[in-house]
Design a protein around this motif. Sequence first.
Motif, PDB file in Angstrom:
ATOM      1  N   TRP A  13       0.837  -1.204   0.000  1.00  0.00           N
ATOM      2  CA  TRP A  13       0.000   0.000   0.000  1.00  0.00           C
ATOM      3  C   TRP A  13       0.869   1.250   0.000  1.00  0.00           C
ATOM      4  CZ3 TRP A  13      -3.788  -1.937   4.338  1.00  0.00           C
ATOM      5  CH2 TRP A  13      -4.703  -2.820   3.783  1.00  0.00           C
ATOM      6  N   ARG A  14       1.912   1.237   0.823  1.00  0.00           N
ATOM      7  CA  ARG A  14       2.808   2.404   0.860  1.00  0.00           C
ATOM      8  C   ARG A  14       3.479   2.607  -0.495  1.00  0.00           C
ATOM      9  NH1 ARG A  14       3.986   0.368   5.988  1.00  0.00           N
ATOM     10  NH2 ARG A  14       5.798  -0.733   5.158  1.00  0.00           N
ATOM     11  N   ASP A  15       3.946   1.507  -1.102  1.00  0.00           N
ATOM     12  CA  ASP A  15       4.621   1.604  -2.401  1.00  0.00           C
ATOM     13  C   ASP A  15       3.696   2.152  -3.481  1.00  0.00           C
ATOM     14  OD1 ASP A  15       6.898   0.607  -1.225  1.00  0.00           O
ATOM     15  OD2 ASP A  15       6.680  -1.422  -2.045  1.00  0.00           O
ATOM     16  N   LEU A  16       2.404   1.891  -3.341  1.00  0.00           N
ATOM     17  CA  LEU A  16       1.423   2.389  -4.309  1.00  0.00           C
ATOM     18  C   LEU A  16       0.917   3.781  -3.954  1.00  0.00           C
ATOM     19  CD1 LEU A  16      -0.644  -0.856  -4.957  1.00  0.00           C
ATOM     20  CD2 LEU A  16       0.952   0.254  -6.531  1.00  0.00           C
ATOM     21  N   GLY A  17       1.432   4.346  -2.846  1.00  0.00           N
ATOM     22  CA  GLY A  17       1.027   5.684  -2.443  1.00  0.00           C
ATOM     23  C   GLY A  17      -0.313   5.732  -1.744  1.00  0.00           C
ATOM     24  N   ILE A  18      -0.762   4.596  -1.216  1.00  0.00           N
ATOM     25  CA  ILE A  18      -2.035   4.551  -0.491  1.00  0.00           C
ATOM     26  C   ILE A  18      -1.746   4.877   0.973  1.00  0.00           C
ATOM     27  CG2 ILE A  18      -3.945   3.066   0.240  1.00  0.00           C
ATOM     28  CD1 ILE A  18      -3.453   1.486  -2.401  1.00  0.00           C
ATOM     29  N   PRO A  19      -2.281   5.969   1.476  1.00  0.00           N
ATOM     30  CA  PRO A  19      -1.936   6.377   2.842  1.00  0.00           C
ATOM     31  C   PRO A  19      -2.523   5.449   3.901  1.00  0.00           C
ATOM     32  CG  PRO A  19      -3.627   7.827   1.949  1.00  0.00           C
ATOM     33  CD  PRO A  19      -3.231   6.886   0.842  1.00  0.00           C
ATOM     34  N   VAL A  20      -1.710   5.111   4.886  1.00  0.00           N
ATOM     35  CA  VAL A  20      -2.130   4.290   6.020  1.00  0.00           C
ATOM     36  C   VAL A  20      -1.580   4.969   7.273  1.00  0.00           C
ATOM     37  CG1 VAL A  20      -2.027   2.004   7.089  1.00  0.00           C
ATOM     38  CG2 VAL A  20      -1.972   2.198   4.603  1.00  0.00           C
ATOM     39  N   LEU A 129       1.100   3.999 -14.477  1.00  0.00           N
ATOM     40  CA  LEU A 129       0.166   3.329 -13.572  1.00  0.00           C
ATOM     41  C   LEU A 129       0.360   3.827 -12.141  1.00  0.00           C
ATOM     42  CD1 LEU A 129      -1.997   1.115 -13.133  1.00  0.00           C
ATOM     43  CD2 LEU A 129      -0.108  -0.484 -12.770  1.00  0.00           C
ATOM     44  N   LEU A 130       1.613   3.913 -11.705  1.00  0.00           N
ATOM     45  CA  LEU A 130       1.889   4.407 -10.351  1.00  0.00           C
ATOM     46  C   LEU A 130       1.405   5.839 -10.174  1.00  0.00           C
ATOM     47  CD1 LEU A 130       5.416   2.995  -9.477  1.00  0.00           C
ATOM     48  CD2 LEU A 130       3.261   2.535  -8.333  1.00  0.00           C
ATOM     49  N   TRP A 131       1.664   6.648 -11.175  1.00  0.00           N
ATOM     50  CA  TRP A 131       1.224   8.038 -11.129  1.00  0.00           C
ATOM     51  C   TRP A 131      -0.295   8.102 -11.027  1.00  0.00           C
ATOM     52  CZ3 TRP A 131      -1.713  10.786 -14.736  1.00  0.00           C
ATOM     53  CH2 TRP A 131      -1.749  12.172 -14.555  1.00  0.00           C
ATOM     54  N   LEU A 132      -0.970   7.308 -11.861  1.00  0.00           N
ATOM     55  CA  LEU A 132      -2.430   7.300 -11.873  1.00  0.00           C
ATOM     56  C   LEU A 132      -3.005   6.833 -10.534  1.00  0.00           C
ATOM     57  CD1 LEU A 132      -4.998   7.679 -13.575  1.00  0.00           C
ATOM     58  CD2 LEU A 132      -4.787   5.272 -14.240  1.00  0.00           C
ATOM     59  N   VAL A 133      -2.446   5.748  -9.979  1.00  0.00           N
ATOM     60  CA  VAL A 133      -2.930   5.228  -8.688  1.00  0.00           C
ATOM     61  C   VAL A 133      -2.789   6.283  -7.607  1.00  0.00           C
ATOM     62  CG1 VAL A 133      -2.421   3.570  -6.841  1.00  0.00           C
ATOM     63  CG2 VAL A 133      -2.602   2.778  -9.200  1.00  0.00           C
ATOM     64  N   ARG A 134      -1.641   6.945  -7.566  1.00  0.00           N
ATOM     65  CA  ARG A 134      -1.405   7.953  -6.519  1.00  0.00           C
ATOM     66  C   ARG A 134      -2.316   9.172  -6.684  1.00  0.00           C
ATOM     67  NH1 ARG A 134       4.990   6.740  -6.650  1.00  0.00           N
ATOM     68  NH2 ARG A 134       4.909   5.050  -5.158  1.00  0.00           N
ATOM     69  N   ILE A 135      -2.488   9.605  -7.920  1.00  0.00           N
ATOM     70  CA  ILE A 135      -3.357  10.761  -8.174  1.00  0.00           C
ATOM     71  C   ILE A 135      -4.804  10.423  -7.825  1.00  0.00           C
ATOM     72  CG2 ILE A 135      -4.334  12.241  -9.969  1.00  0.00           C
ATOM     73  CD1 ILE A 135      -1.507  13.039  -9.233  1.00  0.00           C
ATOM     74  N   VAL A 136      -5.292   9.298  -8.350  1.00  0.00           N
ATOM     75  CA  VAL A 136      -6.684   8.911  -8.105  1.00  0.00           C
ATOM     76  C   VAL A 136      -6.915   8.698  -6.624  1.00  0.00           C
ATOM     77  CG1 VAL A 136      -8.368   7.056  -8.453  1.00  0.00           C
ATOM     78  CG2 VAL A 136      -7.110   7.967 -10.404  1.00  0.00           C
ATOM     79  N   GLY A 138      -5.171   9.913  -4.105  1.00  0.00           N
ATOM     80  CA  GLY A 138      -5.024  11.173  -3.386  1.00  0.00           C
ATOM     81  C   GLY A 138      -6.249  12.072  -3.493  1.00  0.00           C
ATOM     82  N   PHE A 139      -6.817  12.140  -4.703  1.00  0.00           N
ATOM     83  CA  PHE A 139      -7.951  13.032  -4.903  1.00  0.00           C
ATOM     84  C   PHE A 139      -9.296  12.364  -4.618  1.00  0.00           C
ATOM     85  CE2 PHE A 139      -4.907  15.392  -7.593  1.00  0.00           C
ATOM     86  CZ  PHE A 139      -5.053  16.642  -7.009  1.00  0.00           C
ATOM     87  N   TYR A 140      -9.424  11.103  -5.043  1.00  0.00           N
ATOM     88  CA  TYR A 140     -10.735  10.477  -4.989  1.00  0.00           C
ATOM     89  C   TYR A 140     -10.882   9.410  -3.917  1.00  0.00           C
ATOM     90  CZ  TYR A 140     -11.301  12.820  -9.435  1.00  0.00           C
ATOM     91  OH  TYR A 140     -11.369  13.782 -10.417  1.00  0.00           O
ATOM     92  N   GLY A 141      -9.772   8.945  -3.331  1.00  0.00           N
ATOM     93  CA  GLY A 141      -9.851   7.910  -2.298  1.00  0.00           C
ATOM     94  C   GLY A 141     -10.818   8.261  -1.187  1.00  0.00           C
ATOM     95  N   PRO A 142     -10.625   9.412  -0.513  1.00  0.00           N
ATOM     96  CA  PRO A 142     -11.557   9.782   0.557  1.00  0.00           C
ATOM     97  C   PRO A 142     -12.984   9.998   0.055  1.00  0.00           C
ATOM     98  CG  PRO A 142      -9.528  11.068   0.673  1.00  0.00           C
ATOM     99  CD  PRO A 142      -9.487  10.318  -0.625  1.00  0.00           C
TER     100      PRO A 142
END
Length: 199
Positions: A13-20, A129-136, A138-142
């Motif tokens: 999750w950290r490597d994909l930029g998913i905050p925990v 893909l990494l850029w897209l995962v982090r952007i999406v 970051g903006f849309y996760g919450p």
Amino acid sequence: MILTFSHVVLRGWRDLGIPVTADEEKAYLHCWNVIGHVLGIEDRFLARDPADARELFEAIKRRRSADTRDGRLLTRALLDYIEGFSPAPQFVFRPIGRILMYTLLAPETCAQLGVRGLKWMERIARVGLLWLVRIVNGFYGPLFQDAPGTGGRAALLAKAMLNELVSVERGGNRPPFRIPDRLAEQWRVAQAAPQRSPD
């Protein structure tokens, strides 16, 4: 090893930029420690905290990591499943399993598992893909985490994946993957009839 489901997932999750958060990390690790305890793993072999999990995982990996035929076969089966489930256009989605493996695992681990290296276009796709995962995320996760219907869409995806899993041809004399009939009926998953053992 239970750390594959706890420490490695958190690391991914950290490597994909998913905050925990630190509390979420501790809670997730604790959940897997409870599962390990129920499975009979002695408490002294369970990680006390995330730092302990990281240290224990690396120590086990140094001593036990090896290139094995079984490891390669399991990895190939996993990639075949992921690639078979890929939507059209196949040339875009088919390499995502390998791209993620090279993102989440060390190159030497991918080599041990027999994962074919990434072509130059796939390396570029990996960055995108990494850029897209982090952007999406970051903006849309919450925004989507508590959005109405999110759970339903996740359930549809899980059902589609389960349907694929029970219908995949396993080859040889191996029986098909099955889930309990009661769950198959409840989830409306079509699966092959159980094979009778020869008398």
